[in-house]
Design a protein around this motif. Structure first.
Motif, PDB file in Angstrom:
ATOM      1  N   ASN A 158       0.822  -1.210   0.000  1.00  0.00           N
ATOM      2  CA  ASN A 158       0.000   0.000   0.000  1.00  0.00           C
ATOM      3  C   ASN A 158       0.861   1.267   0.000  1.00  0.00           C
ATOM      4  O   ASN A 158       0.559   2.238  -0.702  1.00  0.00           O
ATOM      5  N   LYS A 159       1.966   1.252   0.788  1.00  0.00           N
ATOM      6  CA  LYS A 159       2.843   2.424   0.870  1.00  0.00           C
ATOM      7  C   LYS A 159       3.881   2.447  -0.254  1.00  0.00           C
ATOM      8  O   LYS A 159       4.677   3.386  -0.353  1.00  0.00           O
ATOM      9  N   LYS A 160       3.905   1.382  -1.072  1.00  0.00           N
ATOM     10  CA  LYS A 160       4.829   1.276  -2.215  1.00  0.00           C
ATOM     11  C   LYS A 160       6.290   1.398  -1.749  1.00  0.00           C
ATOM     12  O   LYS A 160       7.046   2.286  -2.159  1.00  0.00           O
ATOM     13  N   VAL A 161       6.671   0.433  -0.889  1.00  0.00           N
ATOM     14  CA  VAL A 161       8.062   0.327  -0.420  1.00  0.00           C
ATOM     15  C   VAL A 161       8.572  -1.029  -0.922  1.00  0.00           C
ATOM     16  O   VAL A 161       8.507  -2.033  -0.201  1.00  0.00           O
ATOM     17  N   PRO A 162       9.069  -1.116  -2.165  1.00  0.00           N
ATOM     18  CA  PRO A 162       9.390  -2.416  -2.773  1.00  0.00           C
ATOM     19  C   PRO A 162      10.479  -3.188  -2.036  1.00  0.00           C
ATOM     20  O   PRO A 162      10.434  -4.423  -1.989  1.00  0.00           O
ATOM     21  N   PHE A 163      11.494  -2.489  -1.496  1.00  0.00           N
ATOM     22  CA  PHE A 163      12.565  -3.195  -0.788  1.00  0.00           C
ATOM     23  C   PHE A 163      11.996  -3.966   0.406  1.00  0.00           C
ATOM     24  O   PHE A 163      12.279  -5.147   0.602  1.00  0.00           O
ATOM     25  N   SER A 164      11.169  -3.294   1.200  1.00  0.00           N
ATOM     26  CA  SER A 164      10.567  -3.953   2.367  1.00  0.00           C
ATOM     27  C   SER A 164       9.601  -5.054   1.941  1.00  0.00           C
ATOM     28  O   SER A 164       9.503  -6.094   2.603  1.00  0.00           O
ATOM     29  N   GLU A 165       8.874  -4.830   0.836  1.00  0.00           N
ATOM     30  CA  GLU A 165       7.946  -5.864   0.371  1.00  0.00           C
ATOM     31  C   GLU A 165       8.700  -7.149   0.034  1.00  0.00           C
ATOM     32  O   GLU A 165       8.306  -8.256   0.440  1.00  0.00           O
ATOM     33  N   ALA A 166       9.821  -7.021  -0.728  1.00  0.00           N
ATOM     34  CA  ALA A 166      10.612  -8.202  -1.090  1.00  0.00           C
ATOM     35  C   ALA A 166      11.171  -8.884   0.158  1.00  0.00           C
ATOM     36  O   ALA A 166      11.150 -10.116   0.275  1.00  0.00           O
ATOM     37  N   GLU A 167      11.666  -8.078   1.095  1.00  0.00           N
ATOM     38  CA  GLU A 167      12.255  -8.618   2.316  1.00  0.00           C
ATOM     39  C   GLU A 167      11.201  -9.352   3.151  1.00  0.00           C
ATOM     40  O   GLU A 167      11.442 -10.442   3.686  1.00  0.00           O
ATOM     41  N   LEU A 168      10.013  -8.768   3.282  1.00  0.00           N
ATOM     42  CA  LEU A 168       8.950  -9.364   4.087  1.00  0.00           C
ATOM     43  C   LEU A 168       8.390 -10.640   3.443  1.00  0.00           C
ATOM     44  O   LEU A 168       8.090 -11.615   4.143  1.00  0.00           O
ATOM     45  N   VAL A 169       8.252 -10.629   2.123  1.00  0.00           N
ATOM     46  CA  VAL A 169       7.763 -11.825   1.430  1.00  0.00           C
ATOM     47  C   VAL A 169       8.749 -12.977   1.622  1.00  0.00           C
ATOM     48  O   VAL A 169       8.365 -14.140   1.813  1.00  0.00           O
ATOM     49  N   ASN A 170      10.055 -12.670   1.576  1.00  0.00           N
ATOM     50  CA  ASN A 170      11.077 -13.682   1.833  1.00  0.00           C
ATOM     51  C   ASN A 170      10.926 -14.270   3.242  1.00  0.00           C
ATOM     52  O   ASN A 170      10.954 -15.485   3.440  1.00  0.00           O
ATOM     53  N   THR A 171      10.715 -13.414   4.226  1.00  0.00           N
ATOM     54  CA  THR A 171      10.537 -13.885   5.613  1.00  0.00           C
ATOM     55  C   THR A 171       9.253 -14.700   5.755  1.00  0.00           C
ATOM     56  O   THR A 171       9.201 -15.684   6.498  1.00  0.00           O
ATOM     57  N   TYR A 172       8.209 -14.299   5.004  1.00  0.00           N
ATOM     58  CA  TYR A 172       6.956 -15.059   5.023  1.00  0.00           C
ATOM     59  C   TYR A 172       7.182 -16.473   4.472  1.00  0.00           C
ATOM     60  O   TYR A 172       6.591 -17.451   4.957  1.00  0.00           O
ATOM     61  N   GLY A 173       8.049 -16.588   3.456  1.00  0.00           N
ATOM     62  CA  GLY A 173       8.410 -17.910   2.947  1.00  0.00           C
ATOM     63  C   GLY A 173       9.096 -18.745   4.011  1.00  0.00           C
ATOM     64  O   GLY A 173       8.861 -19.958   4.135  1.00  0.00           O
ATOM     65  N   ILE A 174       9.977 -18.102   4.815  1.00  0.00           N
ATOM     66  CA  ILE A 174      10.645 -18.824   5.911  1.00  0.00           C
ATOM     67  C   ILE A 174       9.611 -19.332   6.917  1.00  0.00           C
ATOM     68  O   ILE A 174       9.708 -20.458   7.414  1.00  0.00           O
ATOM     69  N   TYR A 175       8.591 -18.519   7.197  1.00  0.00           N
ATOM     70  CA  TYR A 175       7.531 -18.945   8.125  1.00  0.00           C
ATOM     71  C   TYR A 175       6.891 -20.256   7.651  1.00  0.00           C
ATOM     72  O   TYR A 175       6.732 -21.207   8.434  1.00  0.00           O
ATOM     73  N   TYR A 176       6.540 -20.320   6.352  1.00  0.00           N
ATOM     74  CA  TYR A 176       5.898 -21.529   5.845  1.00  0.00           C
ATOM     75  C   TYR A 176       6.869 -22.707   5.790  1.00  0.00           C
ATOM     76  O   TYR A 176       6.478 -23.861   6.024  1.00  0.00           O
ATOM     77  N   ASP A 177       8.157 -22.440   5.500  1.00  0.00           N
ATOM     78  CA  ASP A 177       9.135 -23.525   5.455  1.00  0.00           C
ATOM     79  C   ASP A 177       9.329 -24.129   6.839  1.00  0.00           C
ATOM     80  O   ASP A 177       9.337 -25.346   7.012  1.00  0.00           O
ATOM     81  N   VAL A 178       9.465 -23.283   7.844  1.00  0.00           N
ATOM     82  CA  VAL A 178       9.628 -23.766   9.220  1.00  0.00           C
ATOM     83  C   VAL A 178       8.364 -24.492   9.689  1.00  0.00           C
ATOM     84  O   VAL A 178       8.437 -25.456  10.455  1.00  0.00           O
ATOM     85  N   SER A 179       7.184 -24.045   9.195  1.00  0.00           N
ATOM     86  CA  SER A 179       5.918 -24.675   9.583  1.00  0.00           C
ATOM     87  C   SER A 179       5.668 -25.982   8.845  1.00  0.00           C
ATOM     88  O   SER A 179       4.683 -26.658   9.120  1.00  0.00           O
ATOM     89  N   GLY A 180       6.535 -26.321   7.878  1.00  0.00           N
ATOM     90  CA  GLY A 180       6.370 -27.567   7.136  1.00  0.00           C
ATOM     91  C   GLY A 180       5.384 -27.492   5.987  1.00  0.00           C
ATOM     92  O   GLY A 180       4.979 -28.523   5.448  1.00  0.00           O
TER      93      GLY A 180
END
Length: 650
Positions: free
Chosen positions: A72-94
């Motif tokens: 919404n705030k159009k901060v692409p660097f943070s969006e990419a970084e957060l999406v990467n961390t969200y992937g880690i959440y699902y990987d750790v969750s199996g």
């Protein structure tokens, strides 16, 4: 003595929180309330990463809200970084599919905006994702890519993580000397740049590999150093990991008295600090085993109770539960409680069968599992790793060639000759690699068969012999208690029959495990043998087993399919004999086109299908039919017998 290999899976995500840093979480969130968009989103990313390992539901909600805000705030660097961390959440969750999706999305976002630091993060995390799935070739590809990008775009200190991860893969593959080489490279960089929070992990990994090489004195020295450095750095998670590795060393050396206080400290420490409590079932099992071996059965019983409470809190710990149930069974037998001993032994067998049916059977057939049967994948990964290293050398040499040509045209002819020579060498390397891969495939087929035979022997020689000993002991007790009441003898008879039935089921499991495919001829013989035994045990019952003409000997089934067909027949026939008091039981198998039809009919007492669908027997039949990918129909009425029909593709 069973060995535990502890792997430190390192995700890259900016910062890893220590225990002291965890105390600053609330203050960081307060700072985020008044910070600008970029700073606030980076704080959310770091806090979200911490919550992944400490409060997963909160991590998910925080990351979802932060990603939406970044878009919404159009901060692409943070969006990419957060999406990467969200992937880690699902990987750790199996949740592998979701993890793969968000890692790929983060990679596309970072490459689109040329965020090189995030691209390196995501590539490394994709390597971790494929590693967790057992895809060692793909994992190595990503780690080598990340290492190359890091050398070009970021600092030398960052290479420590990639050296560490590559070392862990070699560790998984059983290439312990090579694993130590990479872990030492990682340790040197971490010491050079004073990465005090990461040094214990490298020391721990080196110690684990030294134990695998049976260099016990050297391993003990390194692991004690890992414990001391983790404690000095106030890294409690790494402290408990290193302490667990040291305790495992003492178990390997058959020194349970030295291991017990370490495992006790791990249990208390993880509970007190709320750090990776799910891992505590392993030290609980070891404490039961160690106290049993020292004859401290009362102390062992305390940990059996603790383990039961722990499984109520974390019922999904299927793999660790196998060893817990097995050691708990031994404790009850040692304390003179064969009823509970048998019950826990059955729980161990059931847990093993669930793991085999639900997760491991296909992995055994395809050699894709990491549960001691992944040798083919390891060998292929070794070949891939060697080829990747050679390709890096070839790429460097080609770069030198092209640079020489660009600098001096005069040496063009010489450069051409050198290039041609290198091309021939590349072809030769490729041929050698193809030959090595082919040989590895042949060798791993042999190793798989050896592994299956070894597992079968272990099951027969350990659990089989233990059950036989239990039956013999019960018969001796019955003889010694001949003057006691009938109820005691009846209970002993039930326990003996239960143990005998367990032996038969164990033999059936061994029979299925020893085969890649089960032919119809083999399965038919197994079914005929079962029906013949049932007829002998129930002489008053008339059995009929018929096979249609279209069921030819060349039909084959996988080991799992064959076992499911056999178990359905076994369950239905046993129901007819035990519950329906049938006089006639018929088993028919036929095939039309691509569909096989299995029909079991009896003239017993029957039942109301609607009211009986919750029984364990019918549940088992429904589940096994579903595992076959087939359909099931059960027709029954009180007084009119029962008809079970299962159809499935052959």
């Amino acid at each position: 003595m069973r060995k535990i290999v502890i792997l430190i899976f390192l995700f890259i995500n900016g910062i890893l929180f220590s225990q002291s840093q965890a105390q600053k979480i609330d203050s960081l969130l307060q700072v985020a309330e008044t910070a600008n968009d970029s700073v606030r989103l980076r704080i959310f990313n770091k806090v979200g990463f911490y919550f992944i390992f400490n409060d997963p539901p909160r991590a998910k909600q925080l990351l979802q809200n932060a990603i939406a805000e970044a878009k919404n705030k159009k901060v692409p660097f943070s969006e990419a970084e957060l999406v990467n961390t969200y992937g880690i959440y699902y990987d750790v969750s199996g949740q592998a599919d979701s993890a793969n999706y968000y890692f790929k999305e983060a990679l596309a976002l970072s490459r689109q905006k040329d965020f090189k630091t995030i691209t390196v993060m995501v590539i490394n995390n994709l390597g971790m994702f494929h590693w967790n799935k057992g895809n060692y070739q793909d994992a190595l590809d990503y780690f080598f890519q990340a290492l190359k990008m890091n050398e070009t775009n970021t600092s030398e200190a960052g290479n420590a993580v990639f050296f560490n991860n590559i070392g862990l893969i070699y560790q998984e593959m059983g290439q312990y000397d090579k694993a130590i080489e990479y872990h030492n490279s990682s340790l040197e960089l971490r010491r050079k740049y004073n990465k005090t929070s990461e040094i214990p992990a490298s020391l721990n990994n080196i110690g684990i590999n030294l134990v695998a090489l049976e260099k016990f004195d050297e391993a003990e020295k390194v692991l004690k150093e890992a414990v001391a450095t983790a404690e000095a750095a106030n890294e409690q998670g790494k402290y408990f990991d290193s302490l667990s590795s040291l305790a495992d060393l003492y178990i390997t050396q058959e020194k349970p008295a030295m291991a017990i206080p370490l495992f006790t400290e791990i249990l208390k420490g993880r509970d007190a600090a709320n750090i990776d409590r799910r891992a505590n079932l392993i030290p609980i099992s070891f404490l039961i085993q160690a106290n049993n071996s020292l004859g401290n059965t009362n102390e062992a019983l305390k940990y059996v109770v603790l383990g039961n409470e722990f499984l109520e809190e974390f019922p999904d710990l299927k793999n660790a539960a196998v060893d817990f149930y097995q050691h708990a069974s031994e404790t009850y037998f040692r304390t003179g409680n064969p009823q509970l001993g048998g019950a826990f032994l059955q729980k161990s067998l059931d847990a093993k069968e669930r793991i085999f049916s639900d997760k491991s059977a296909a992995a055994i057939a395809d050699l894709e599992t990491k549960y001691n049967l992944a040798q083919k994948e390891k060998d292929l990964a070794q070949t891939k790793a060697d080829l990747a290293e050679r390709e890096l050398e070839v790429e460097q040499k080609n770069t030198l060639i092209y640079g020489g040509i660009a600098i001096a045209i005069i040496f063009g002819l010489l450069g051409y000759l050198f290039f041609n020579q290198q091309r021939l060498k590349n072809k030769q390397l490729k041929k050698e690699s193809e030959l090595k891969t082919a040989l590895a495939r042949i060798e791993t087929q042999n190793r798989l068969q050896e592994q299956r035979l070894r597992i079968s022997r272990d099951l027969h020689d350990t659990i089989g012999s233990q059950l036989t000993f239990i039956i013999s002991s019960i018969d001796t007790l019955k003889f010694g208690l001949k003057d006691t009441g009938g109820k005691t003898k009846e209970k002993l008879t039930h326990i003996s029959a239960f143990a005998s039935q367990t032996i038969y089921e164990l033999r059936d499991t061994i029979w299925a495990m020893n085969k890649n495919d089960i032919s119809w001829e083999d399965l038919q013989g197994r079914i005929s043998n079962f029906i013949e035994k049932a007829g002998t045990a129930s002489a008053s019952v008339d059995f009929n087993f018929s096979v249609g003409r279209n069921v030819t000997p060349d039909i084959t089934f996988s080991s799992v399919e064959g076992m499911n067909i056999y178990r359905i027949i076994q369950e239905a026939v046993n129901n007819a004999l035990k519950h329906a008091q049938a006089n006639h039981v018929s088993v028919e198998i036929d095939k039309k086109n691509e569909l096989c039809t299995l029909t079991i009919t009896d003239d017993g007492s029957g039942f109301l299908v609607i009211s009986e669908t919750t029984g364990n027997g019918l549940k088992n039949i429904h589940k096994r039919a579903a595992d076959l990918g087939g359909n099931i129909s059960i027709e029954s009425e009180p007084g009119k017998g029962t008809r079970v029909v299962v159809t499935f593709k052959s």
